[in-house]
Design an enzyme around this catalytic site. Sequence first.
Site, mmCIF file in Angstrom:
data_model
loop_
_atom_site.group_PDB
_atom_site.id
_atom_site.type_symbol
_atom_site.label_atom_id
_atom_site.label_comp_id
_atom_site.label_asym_id
_atom_site.label_seq_id
_atom_site.Cartn_x
_atom_site.Cartn_y
_atom_site.Cartn_z
ATOM 1 N N ASP A 287 -16.110 38.475 -13.052
ATOM 2 C CA ASP A 287 -14.734 38.111 -12.730
ATOM 3 C C ASP A 287 -14.010 39.436 -12.505
ATOM 4 O OD1 ASP A 287 -12.408 36.533 -12.412
ATOM 5 O OD2 ASP A 287 -11.834 36.972 -14.478
ATOM 6 N N GLU B 69 -16.443 36.484 -8.217
ATOM 7 C CA GLU B 69 -15.356 35.639 -7.723
ATOM 8 C C GLU B 69 -14.891 36.154 -6.374
ATOM 9 O OE1 GLU B 69 -10.856 35.238 -8.994
ATOM 10 O OE2 GLU B 69 -12.162 34.113 -10.370
ATOM 11 N N ASP C 141 -11.136 36.213 -18.914
ATOM 12 C CA ASP C 141 -11.955 36.934 -17.931
ATOM 13 C C ASP C 141 -13.445 36.803 -18.271
ATOM 14 O OD1 ASP C 141 -9.612 38.545 -16.618
ATOM 15 O OD2 ASP C 141 -9.443 38.879 -18.774
#
Length: 182
Positions: free
Chosen positions: A5, A66, A139
């Site tokens: 992330d 991501e 996260d």
Amino acid sequence: MLGIDPGLTRCGVGVVDVAADRSARLVHVGVVRSPADARIERRLAAIAAGIREVLAAHQPDVLAVERVFAQQNRNTVMGTAQASGIALLLAAEHGIPAATHTPTEVKAAITGYGGADKRQVQTMVARILRLDELPKPADAADALALALCHAWRGDGSAPTAAQGALTPAQRAWAEAERGARR
């Protein structure tokens, strides 16, 4: 499977092992941090060093990041894109394939709903990995969710019943994928 992330201040990293029956086991979870007051090249170097440590320690076979999406805050998008680029570069340097997934794809894969909030994602990640506590910060949970999403997605196609039993969240995700193709 390594999920990332991306972020400059906090970059979530999560490693999971996923079996053929789609059950998953937590291997590693953490957050790579860089000081907000440091110069951009130092921040990116800190993110790279942290991801390199995870790659060396766990030797994942694939990396999922991501996918950067448009936000109102240009600085946030730039930092996310830069950290994402570092992760993708490191995958290439280590000779492992990389994939990107949107937040909506990940949420749908994990919770069955593309509009799920952070808490719902954390809760489902904890259930899937049979954790006693929610992975924190968000996260870290998002990194694990990315890894799970990609593992379940396999070659990029939606899971089918022929590939094995699907969880309710996976069925909802597969239906959402089919709907998006229409």
